[in-house]
Scaffold this motif. Structure first.
Motif, PDB file in Angstrom:
ATOM      1  N   THR A  84      -7.452  19.567 -45.937  1.00 32.77           N
ATOM      2  CA  THR A  84      -6.126  19.304 -46.439  1.00 32.77           C
ATOM      3  C   THR A  84      -6.194  18.169 -47.311  1.00 32.77           C
ATOM      4  O   THR A  84      -5.339  17.375 -47.497  1.00 32.77           O
ATOM      5  N   PHE A  85      -7.401  18.113 -48.160  1.00 36.01           N
ATOM      6  CA  PHE A  85      -7.670  17.025 -49.320  1.00 36.01           C
ATOM      7  C   PHE A  85      -6.504  16.586 -50.082  1.00 36.01           C
ATOM      8  O   PHE A  85      -6.039  17.527 -50.808  1.00 36.01           O
ATOM      9  N   SER A  86      -6.161  15.249 -50.060  1.00 35.22           N
ATOM     10  CA  SER A  86      -5.381  14.878 -51.461  1.00 35.22           C
ATOM     11  C   SER A  86      -5.565  13.919 -52.307  1.00 35.22           C
ATOM     12  O   SER A  86      -5.286  14.005 -53.476  1.00 35.22           O
ATOM     13  N   TYR A  87      -6.841  13.499 -51.873  1.00 36.62           N
ATOM     14  CA  TYR A  87      -7.324  12.278 -52.949  1.00 36.62           C
ATOM     15  C   TYR A  87      -6.285  11.149 -53.288  1.00 36.62           C
ATOM     16  O   TYR A  87      -6.389  10.595 -54.249  1.00 36.62           O
ATOM     17  N   SER A  88      -5.134  11.095 -52.523  1.00 35.48           N
ATOM     18  CA  SER A  88      -4.217  10.063 -52.713  1.00 35.48           C
ATOM     19  C   SER A  88      -4.612   8.640 -52.758  1.00 35.48           C
ATOM     20  O   SER A  88      -4.234   7.796 -53.614  1.00 35.48           O
ATOM     21  N   PHE A  89      -5.651   8.318 -52.124  1.00 40.82           N
ATOM     22  CA  PHE A  89      -6.217   6.697 -52.231  1.00 40.82           C
ATOM     23  C   PHE A  89      -6.805   6.678 -53.619  1.00 40.82           C
ATOM     24  O   PHE A  89      -6.642   5.567 -54.434  1.00 40.82           O
ATOM     25  N   LYS A  99       3.988  14.585 -45.613  1.00 45.47           N
ATOM     26  CA  LYS A  99       4.533  15.121 -46.840  1.00 45.47           C
ATOM     27  C   LYS A  99       3.672  15.331 -47.871  1.00 45.47           C
ATOM     28  O   LYS A  99       3.780  16.014 -48.879  1.00 45.47           O
ATOM     29  N   THR A 100       2.591  14.510 -47.765  1.00 45.33           N
ATOM     30  CA  THR A 100       1.612  14.572 -48.900  1.00 45.33           C
ATOM     31  C   THR A 100       0.939  16.069 -48.983  1.00 45.33           C
ATOM     32  O   THR A 100       0.483  16.473 -48.024  1.00 45.33           O
ATOM     33  N   GLU A 118      -2.135  19.958 -36.374  1.00 50.91           N
ATOM     34  CA  GLU A 118      -2.159  18.548 -36.555  1.00 50.91           C
ATOM     35  C   GLU A 118      -3.019  18.304 -37.831  1.00 50.91           C
ATOM     36  O   GLU A 118      -3.925  19.001 -38.211  1.00 50.91           O
ATOM     37  N   ARG A 119      -2.651  17.252 -38.450  1.00 45.26           N
ATOM     38  CA  ARG A 119      -3.573  16.860 -39.734  1.00 45.26           C
ATOM     39  C   ARG A 119      -3.803  15.368 -39.524  1.00 45.26           C
ATOM     40  O   ARG A 119      -3.263  14.541 -38.789  1.00 45.26           O
ATOM     41  N   SER A 120      -5.121  15.362 -39.967  1.00 47.20           N
ATOM     42  CA  SER A 120      -5.657  13.723 -39.709  1.00 47.20           C
ATOM     43  C   SER A 120      -5.143  12.708 -40.553  1.00 47.20           C
ATOM     44  O   SER A 120      -4.629  13.153 -41.536  1.00 47.20           O
ATOM     45  N   VAL A 121      -5.333  11.662 -40.535  1.00 44.78           N
ATOM     46  CA  VAL A 121      -4.756  10.739 -41.155  1.00 44.78           C
ATOM     47  C   VAL A 121      -5.857   9.997 -42.366  1.00 44.78           C
ATOM     48  O   VAL A 121      -5.576   9.335 -43.178  1.00 44.78           O
ATOM     49  N   HIS A 122      -6.811  10.670 -42.633  1.00 45.73           N
ATOM     50  CA  HIS A 122      -7.854  10.073 -43.644  1.00 45.73           C
ATOM     51  C   HIS A 122      -6.928  10.362 -45.035  1.00 45.73           C
ATOM     52  O   HIS A 122      -6.597  11.505 -45.454  1.00 45.73           O
ATOM     53  N   PRO A 123      -7.076   9.471 -45.707  1.00 43.84           N
ATOM     54  CA  PRO A 123      -6.023   9.215 -46.943  1.00 43.84           C
ATOM     55  C   PRO A 123      -6.778  10.128 -48.308  1.00 43.84           C
ATOM     56  O   PRO A 123      -5.936  10.498 -49.125  1.00 43.84           O
ATOM     57  N   MET A 124      -8.063  10.544 -47.982  1.00 39.14           N
ATOM     58  CA  MET A 124      -8.515  11.253 -49.224  1.00 39.14           C
ATOM     59  C   MET A 124      -8.933  12.703 -48.638  1.00 39.14           C
ATOM     60  O   MET A 124      -8.779  13.930 -49.336  1.00 39.14           O
TER      61      MET A 124
END
Length: 185
Positions: A84-89, A99-100, A118-124
């Motif tokens: 569920t990569f977001s690359y937010s960082f 929400k991301t 569940e989703r992990s907390v890694h920001p990328m």
């Protein structure tokens, strides 16, 4: 408890391709033929646009059905994990675990919001997981691909990588292998 409650029957068309219906049973049979069995841990990279013309009237029914196929393929003793990569960082954005949105496809973005996932907390490089070993994938290091990451846990669990409509270029597990072997780039 199954996450993917749906009324779509196993033989009802999810897609059509060259005048042929592609059903949940077809997907289950393909996963079985690829070696996915009950109790497996699978890491699913997906592109759901490639299977043909969507035969269902709404996208949510399709996503539920495809998720149900993955759940059924591993059964109650198995685990389904999706990136569920977001690359937010990298973008200087705040990462909100709830929400991301995932930037790697409609199925993982839908999956992360389902009950029991569940989703992990890694920001990328976050992952979402459902099933017996879900929690193993939630407690990972701050590293992206090395020791203590979801990718190492997948390797330790002898997990299987499922390329569900996508090709090998989507396989981020390769970054884990590269990092663990200190490949010099």
């Amino acid at each position: 408890v199954p996450v993917w409650g749906t009324t779509i029957a196993y033989m009802e068309a999810l897609y059509t391709y060259e005048d042929r219906a592609i059903t949940k049973r077809d997907f289950l049979d393909a996963l079985k033929k690829a070696g996915v069995t009950h109790g497996d841990t699978i890491f699913v990279h997906s592109d759901i646009k490639v299977f043909g013309k969507v035969a269902l009237p709404d996208k949510t029914a399709l996503l539920h059905s495809l998720g149900g196929v993955l759940e059924a393929s591993v059964g109650a003793e198995g685990t389904v994990v999706m990136p569920t990569f977001s690359y937010s960082f990298c973008k200087g954005e705040v990462y909100d675990i709830a929400k991301t949105r995932s930037t790697v496809g409609a199925l993982p973005d839908f999956f992360r919001t389902c009950s029991g996932v569940e989703r992990s907390v890694h920001p990328m490089f976050s992952v979402a997981a459902w099933g017996k070993h879900r929690d193993d994938f939630m407690h990972t290091s701050k590293d992206s691909f090395g020791a203590g990451t979801a990718f190492e846990i997948l390797r330790r669990r002898n997990g299987k990588i499922v390329l569900f409509g996508t090709d090998f270029q989507a396989c981020t597990f390769l970054h884990h292998v590269e990092q663990m072997h200190a490949v010099p780039y």
